[in-house]
Structure formats: C-alpha cells, structure tokens
Design a protein around this motif. Structure first.
Motif, PDB file in Angstrom:
ATOM      1  N   ALA A   1       8.561  -2.375 -13.855  1.00 44.51           N
ATOM      2  CA  ALA A   1       9.461  -1.401 -13.226  1.00 44.51           C
ATOM      3  C   ALA A   1       9.268  -1.330 -11.727  1.00 44.51           C
ATOM      4  N   LEU A   2       8.118  -1.745 -11.266  1.00 41.92           N
ATOM      5  CA  LEU A   2       7.870  -1.680  -9.822  1.00 41.92           C
ATOM      6  C   LEU A   2       6.957  -2.835  -9.413  1.00 41.92           C
ATOM      7  N   THR A   3       7.020  -3.168  -8.148  1.00 42.10           N
ATOM      8  CA  THR A   3       6.193  -4.264  -7.642  1.00 42.10           C
ATOM      9  C   THR A   3       4.784  -3.752  -7.373  1.00 42.10           C
ATOM     10  N   GLY A   4       3.894  -4.682  -7.088  1.00 41.91           N
ATOM     11  CA  GLY A   4       2.529  -4.300  -6.747  1.00 41.91           C
ATOM     12  C   GLY A   4       2.478  -3.517  -5.451  1.00 41.91           C
ATOM     13  N   ALA A   5       3.288  -3.940  -4.471  1.00 44.97           N
ATOM     14  CA  ALA A   5       3.301  -3.242  -3.175  1.00 44.97           C
ATOM     15  C   ALA A   5       3.820  -1.824  -3.353  1.00 44.97           C
ATOM     16  N   GLU A   6       4.831  -1.674  -4.236  1.00 42.68           N
ATOM     17  CA  GLU A   6       5.362  -0.328  -4.500  1.00 42.68           C
ATOM     18  C   GLU A   6       4.316   0.553  -5.189  1.00 42.68           C
ATOM     19  N   ALA A   7       3.564  -0.060  -6.102  1.00 41.06           N
ATOM     20  CA  ALA A   7       2.520   0.708  -6.802  1.00 41.06           C
ATOM     21  C   ALA A   7       1.467   1.189  -5.802  1.00 41.06           C
ATOM     22  N   LEU A   8       1.109   0.323  -4.868  1.00 40.56           N
ATOM     23  CA  LEU A   8       0.117   0.724  -3.859  1.00 40.56           C
ATOM     24  C   LEU A   8       0.667   1.848  -2.978  1.00 40.56           C
ATOM     25  N   GLY A   9       1.960   1.765  -2.677  1.00 42.05           N
ATOM     26  CA  GLY A   9       2.584   2.839  -1.901  1.00 42.05           C
ATOM     27  C   GLY A   9       2.501   4.168  -2.633  1.00 42.05           C
ATOM     28  N   LEU A  10       2.675   4.087  -3.946  1.00 44.76           N
ATOM     29  CA  LEU A  10       2.659   5.305  -4.767  1.00 44.76           C
ATOM     30  C   LEU A  10       1.271   5.932  -4.820  1.00 44.76           C
ATOM     31  N   THR A  11       0.252   5.106  -5.081  1.00 47.36           N
ATOM     32  CA  THR A  11      -1.107   5.657  -5.161  1.00 47.36           C
ATOM     33  C   THR A  11      -1.574   6.151  -3.787  1.00 47.36           C
ATOM     34  N   SER A  12      -1.111   5.493  -2.743  1.00 48.09           N
ATOM     35  CA  SER A  12      -1.473   5.949  -1.389  1.00 48.09           C
ATOM     36  C   SER A  12      -0.848   7.314  -1.115  1.00 48.09           C
ATOM     37  N   ALA A  13       0.382   7.496  -1.573  1.00 42.90           N
ATOM     38  CA  ALA A  13       1.057   8.785  -1.380  1.00 42.90           C
ATOM     39  C   ALA A  13       0.303   9.895  -2.101  1.00 42.90           C
TER      40      ALA A  13
END
Lengths: 440, 383
Positions: free
Chosen positions: B188-200
């Motif tokens: 559902a999401l890319t690795g970069a998007e996942a990192l953005g989410l956990t960073s948020a």
C-alpha cells in the motif's frame, strides 16, 4: 578468509623469539641509557607466551574474564589478543589492514579493534575458550570482541558497566550491579568451559600482587614529577601488564621494584631524558603513531614526556583512582567486589572524569602542554579533545595540540606534516611558558 | 485523502519539521529532544512535555560541530551537534538520550560543555538483556522519571501515565496495521513513505498523529503503490537513517522496499507495553529494553532471528543495509549478519553512507548491480 584450524601460535612464537633476542642483547651488550630491569620484563613476557603456547598444546583453557586475577582464579591462562594487537605495527599492521579492507571488517575504528579480528580469525593468535565482553573500557573494544565471539562461536559473557563511575562516586548500587554480573559470569564459565573452577584464595593472592605492583608505581609517579624528568617518553607510554597476567606474579613485583630503583638512581644523578636540557614537559594523551618515534624526536629538542594519558593508568599511579585493597566507605570489599571496582575505567564513563584526569596529571607533573592524539575511530576520546583543550587553557593556561592519526597502521602517515605540527606546537608551549613565568 | 497522506508523510521534511514543536511551545509547553528509541516517551508526555525526535541538519557542511568532532565520528551525532550549535534547535528545551554508544555519550558531554539545551539527561542502558540488567534499567527509568518531574515541575500522575501508555500503544497498533499492508503482493505504500510516516509519529503530539493516521487507514487499505510487479522485494537495514531519499534511492534502483529494521522505522513502534496494571514503570522499562533492539545491544542472535522472521513474513528477496558512516556497532554486527544471511542463502548488500543525502550515484550503481543479482535468482526460481 582462512579459517583457523590450529592453535594459532604464529604471534606467540614470534614474541618468544623477540624476547629471547632482546634478553640476549641486553646481557651481551647493554645500552646504558635503557633500564637493565628490562631483562626481567622480557623474561616475564617470554614466560607468559610459553605458558600460552603450552596451554594451547595441552588443551588447558585460554580465555579472559575481567583482568588477569579473575581469569587465573577461574583456572584459565589469560588471553590478551587486544594487547597483542597493540604490538602489531608497521608492515604487519599494513598487511592486516589489507585483509580488513578486503573482508569488510570495520576499518574506521581504532587500529587495535580492527586488527584484533583478522589476527584471531586467521589463526595468528589462538582462539580462546571463553572471553568476557564489556563496555568497561570503550565501545569499540566491546564490539570487536562481540564480532569475534559471534563469528567464531566463542562462548562469551557481557559485563556491563554503568555510565557514572561507581568507583569514583563510591556508589554501592553500581558496584553491586557489576558484582552480580561477575557472579553470573563465574557460574557460566564453570558450566561452559571444561577445566575451570573459581578459586577465591588464588584471586585474593593475585590481587595482593597487583596492589604491591601499583604501590611501586605510585612512587614512580612522584619521580615523574622530578625536574628534569628521568623517564623517556617511550617508557611513559609503556602499557603495563599487571602481575596477575603473568605466570610468576612475584617476579613482576620484583621487576617493578628494580625498575623504580633504577629511576631513583637516575634522579640522584640528575639524569634528563630531554637533551641537552629539559625545556618543556608535555602530556601525551590517548595514543600515538607507534610505528614512528615522536618521543625521541621531542627529547632531542629538549621536550620530555613524563606521562601518557591512557585509560586507567594515571588514575592508579596518582592514587586518585582506587586500586585493589584501597578503602571503600564503611567496609572491606570482597574479592569479587575488588575485581568489579577495577572494571570501572573512568575514560569509558561520563566525559568530565576524563577531562579531570588530564588536569590532575598536568598539575601533578608540572606540565606545559598536552598533545592530544585523536586516534582515528576512537569515539571515546576524540570528541573530548576540544573540551580538554579549552579547559586546560582556562584552568592551567597551557595549550593543547589536537592531532589526528592512526596508532598502528602507517600507510597514511604524513611525517612532514606531523613533525611540522609538533614543532610549531612546542614553540607555542615555550612562548606560553615564558609568559607564565614572567606574569605576576 | 492522498493529499492528507502526502502531508503527513512529509511532516519531517525540513520546511515542516518544527511546526508541531513550535505550536506546542506557543501553548506554553516545553519540547524535549530525543535521539534514540530507548527513552520511554510516555513519561515525557505524562509530564505535559512533547517528546520530539531530533533530525540533524541535512546540509553537508557541519563547520561548528567539526570543531568538537573529528570527521571519523558518528555522522548523526555530528549533524545533531551542528543543529544545536547553529541555532536550528534553539526552541528545544531539553534533550534526553541513552548512552547508545560512545559517540552518543560524547555528544552528551559536549552539549553539557556548551550548555545546550537547558535540560540534559543521559540514561544508562545496558548492552544485554537479563534479569540483572533489567533491574538496573528499571532504576535508570525511575531516575529519568524523577528528573523529568523536577524539570517540568509536574509530579507525574499514575493515571495520566496509564493514559499515555494507551495512546502510545494505539499509535504502535496503527503503525503495525499500516506495516501489515506492506506484506501484500502490491504494498500500500513505499518504503520512503513508511519512513515518512514513522518520522511524523515521533515529532507530532501522539494523539493528533493517531487521529490523522486512523482516518487514513481505510484509504491506505485500498491504496497500491505504482508498479511493483517483478521487482525484488527488499528488506532494508540501517540505523540513524532519517532521510527518505536513501530509501527512495533503493526503490528508484528497482526494488520494492517491503520492510525495514530502522530505529527510525519498525523498531520505533514494533512492541507494545504489556501488563500495565500494577507496575507501570516496570512494564515500560521492559518494553523499551527487552527486545532484540539495535546493534548496540550485543545480542545479535536475537536481532538475526528477528530479521529472518521479518523477511519471511514480508516475503523479502534480499537485504540492503545502509550503514551510517563511523557508527561502529552496526559496522561490527555486519560481520555476524553476513554469516547468518550466507547460511540462509539470503542476498545481502551492506554499504556505508553519509548521514545527509550524499553519494547517490555510487550507491545507486552498487544497489542496481545487487538488485540485478537478486532478480536473476528471482526469475530462475519463478520459472
């Protein structure tokens, strides 16, 4: 990489031969500028290596648990790979670094913690039956040992030391924590390593030898303060082994007494290591380019190095850090508590202890400056260089040279630049000293 | 919804990063900077402070920090020091860290020396997990709680701490739910998007983050990343990696990044706090320490087993690890992980990288070559 299949005696055989050669040379053609007690030292070193060799051949357990005392009290012959890595410089170090780079072994850490790995993995040094891992000294030493144990299936036990120095703060909680881990480790070794059994009487005996040895060193500290300094820089930088590491600990104490006598004689004669006369006295901190000889270079220019600042040593020698048998508030420590206390090296703890120890050494020994060697990849000491420099300037009015380099691997050493910077620094120190002497 | 998602995953971009912390301060509250994943954040929140993960400057130049830190020291710590010294982090009221390694310890010492920020606390964290070390860690957690209470002037109410544990556990559960969506054939999401989410998650007030993520879950359930067909599924490793550009680089090289072991990613939220009823601090201490953890925990077999399990669950074809330059624990662990991955016939590429985004060309070339290798095996086994 070649997998170790034999006992790994290459280094040990080489060291035995080196010691024999040195003993012969001193006996046949002694150098009056060097201590005669070195004969005893080389005999002790040789006998230690012979003991290791025989242990490997006969299957007696070789390992390390804390320092020499507890190791021997467990029935093991001490395994000193990290100190042996220290002695691997010049061409041998360059060859190890070729392997290190080829094999992806960390090379951006201090040299000894890089060299240790191929040295043991290649079988140049024996694989131990057990090793403790610990942050007592620094993180690279902990993880270099962890990497060895994990890749070579060496049984190990971690002894964790708190970030605040319980030794300096006389903190019962921190002490009890380390002792509990030591107890667990003792049980683990007895269960895991055949032929081991904890012998507390032997531990007490060895701790007393270590204490006697360090008491002599405390006398030496006072001699180091003599002007001119009677010790050469190379002698100051000698990384001592405690008697408990040697098969004959009494001989180690005898050696230290003899060495001390020789230094006392030097003082009586007004001998100066710096020639033609002592103009400056510097502290050399952390490590140095051991493949070269900046100490003699400085001495020839009238600069003595009364002390090297490394790990725990000056704390012991100056009496500021407790040694075996020293007081603890309200009670006598048990043998395991004594051992635990000695695992609390201040340079691995919060930085203010390491800053303080520099100031103490400079004050005790009447020093005019600090050469702070920023050994590549030493996270423990590197980032404190500027803090120490600022503090020494502010509190003592003495300058510090921060100079980067490697201690064992010489291929990147820029000799001209290095000595150029030393020369500039000694000029600055001399000017500052003159100012201090003329200032009211 | 896509716009909301994009806004959320870009929260830690330099232009957005400070927004939540500054708003928090405008409300009269304080911000506590964090560096690692071992500091129990619930305690900070329960005292009415905002735990805010520090991202160091992403600029290449670190002239102020370089005065204290030679080049061969942990780059994350150096970039954090630069941000403190250049004034970027002047709004941060305090900093709490554990002694992850000697680099973190010395960063703490230097911050202490330069007297930034106002409140500094370092927690002792053991390197292995056992009953003895856990007991000592519990004392460390308790001292930390007392230090926070003294600093904030707020005695932490057990009910509020309990409430915060529930909020954080909810955040962890939501992020787990999103990570589950990465197991799909088309994630559902890319690795970069996942990192953005956990960073948020680490810089926003956690209740607000939960609220926003919860709204997005139904949308993410339907979402599919663009074209992943035939691309190797990659498990990413690394520590102190907070620049999504590095994950994007792996994805642009031809991989689908399906899982990570980043401290900035999965390891931040993976385990929840259990048994909160009678010994809440003890339960917190246990959650933060008793897990495989980062490479600074010298229990690498546990970390290897966890990674193998993750690779299996997320159906990963290989591992790309981007190690932060001069950060030693992971450098040493690499030697062991190489043995483990070799023994399990797993493709493993481990490269050094800077902290800020740099050296992309060199990295991309090597990653592309690695992915080709993985793909060849992938095709061979698919036939």
């Amino acid at each position: 990489m070649k997998v170790q299949e034999n006992a790994g005696l290459i280094y040990i055989k080489h060291e035995i031969a080196t010691c024999e050669r040195r003993i012969k040379r001193i006996k046949e053609n002694p150098d009056p500028s060097k201590p005669q007690s070195n004969i005893l030292l080389y005999e002790m070193e040789r006998d230690f290596r012979i003991e290791q060799r025989e242990a490997c051949k006969t299957g007696k357990p070789v390992g390390i648990a804390s320092m020499g005392g507890l190791t021997r009290a467990m029935g093991m012959v001490p395994w000193d790979a990290i100190m042996s890595a220290d002695r691997t410089h010049g061409k041998a170090a360059t060859q190890y670094f070729e392997t290190i780079r080829k094999e992806g072994i960390p090379e951006h850490t201090c040299d000894r913690c890089s060299i240790l790995i191929p040295m043991v993995q290649q079988g140049d040094f024996p694989k131990p039956q057990f090793t403790f891992m610990s942050n007592f000294e620094c993180i690279p030493v902990l993880f270099a040992h962890a990497a060895l144990c994990h890749t070579m299936d060496i049984p190990s036990f971690n002894i964790d030391i708190p970030i605040k120095s319980f030794k300096m703060d006389n903190d019962e909680e921190g002490l009890a924590y380390v002792v509990e881990q030591l107890r667990e480790m003792v049980a683990y070794i007895e269960k895991t390593v055949p032929g081991t059994k904890y012998n507390e009487e032997l531990l007490v005996e060895l701790q007393e030898y270590d204490r006697q040895f360090l008491l002599e060193f405390r006398k030496l500290w006072k001699l180091k303060a003599t002007i001119p300094c009677p010790l050469s820089g190379r002698e100051s930088f000698r990384e001592i082994r405690l008697p408990s590491m040697y098969p004959d600990p009494a001989k180690a104490v005898d050696y230290m007494r003899l060495y001390l006598k020789e230094i006392e004689e030097r003082v009586e004669k007004g001998f100066s290591a710096a020639q033609p006369e002592e103009k400056l006295r510097l502290l050399w901190s952390v490590a140095g380019p051991f493949y070269d000889d900046p100490f003699s270079w400085l001495e020839q220019r009238g600069v003595s190095i009364p002390a090297a600042e490394m790990t725990v040593y000056n704390g012991w020698f100056s009496g500021r850090e407790a040694m075996w048998g020293d007081p603890w508030p309200g009670r006598k420590l048990t043998p395991l508590e004594e051992e635990a206390r000695q695992m609390d090296f201040v340079w691995g703890r919060e930085g203010h202890y390491w800053v303080d120890t520099h100031l103490h050494s400079c004050r005790d020994l009447h020093l005019d400056g600090i050469i702070y060697f920023q050994q590549w990849g030493c996270p423990t000491s590197n980032s404190l260089g500027k803090v120490i420099a600022d503090t020494a300037e502010k509190e003592l009015g003495i300058p510090t040279l921060l100079i980067e380099g490697r201690m064992l691997e010489s291929s990147m050493f820029d000799k001209k630049d290095f000595y150029g910077r030393l020369e500039e620094f000694t000029e600055i120190c001399a000017a500052k000293k003159a100012n201090r002497q003329t200032s009211p | 919804m896509e716009e909301k998602f994009q806004t959320l995953i870009h929260s830690n971009d330099p232009e957005n990063r400070n927004k939540w912390a500054l708003e928090w301060k405008e409300q009269g509250h304080k911000v506590i900077g964090l560096l690692d994943i071992y500091v129990p954040e619930e305690i900070i929140s329960a005292a009415g402070l905002l735990p805010w993960r520090i991202t160091g400057t992403w600029d290449a130049a670190v002239p102020r920090a370089a005065v204290h830190r030679p080049s061969m020291t942990c780059r994350y710590c150096t970039h954090v020091l630069e941000s403190f010294m250049n004034g970027d982090l002047d709004f941060v009221d305090g900093l709490v860290t554990t002694q992850i390694d000697d680099d973190f310890k010395r960063l703490y010492d230097v911050l202490n020396y330069i007297d930034k920020p106002g409140f500094l606390h370092i927690m002792y964290l053991p390197h292995t997990t056992s009953k003895t070390t856990l007991d000592m860690w519990k004392k460390s957690v308790n001292s930390f709680k007392e230090a926070i209470e003294t600093y904030s002037g707020n005695k932490i109410d057990p009910d509020e701490l309990q409430r915060q544990v529930l909020i954080y556990n909810k955040m962890r559960a939501l992020l787990r739910e999103v990570y589950e969506l990465r197991k799909r054939e088309v994630p559902a999401l890319t690795g970069a998007e996942a990192l953005g989410l956990t960073s948020a998650a680490r810089i926003m007030p956690r209740e607000l983050f939960n609220e926003q993520l919860e709204q997005l879950i139904p949308y993410l359930n339907e979402r599919k990343i663009e074209k992943s067909d035939g691309k190797p599924r990659i498990f990413m490793g690394g520590e102190w990696l907070d620049h999504p550009g590095y994950v994007r680089l792996v994805e642009n090289a031809g991989a689908t990044v399906v899982m990570d072991e980043f401290d900035t990613g999965s390891q931040y939220f993976w385990d929840i706090v259990y048994d909160t009823s009678d010994d809440l601090l003890g339960a917190l201490a246990k959650r933060y320490m008793m897990r495989p953890g980062l490479s600074r925990m010298a229990q690498w077999e546990m970390q290897a087993n966890r990674n193998l399990a993750w690779m299996n669950e997320f159906n990963a074809d290989g591992v790309v690890e981007l190690r932060s330059l001069y950060s030693l624990p992971l450098d040493y662990r690499y030697l062991f992980m190489r043995k483990i991955y070799d023994n399990n016939n797993i493709f493993y590429l481990s490269l050094n990288r800077e902290y800020h985004l740099s050296g992309q060309g060199m990295l991309q070339t090597r990653i592309e070559a690695f992915l080709e290798m993985v793909e060849r095996k992938y095709r061979a086994t698919s036939v």
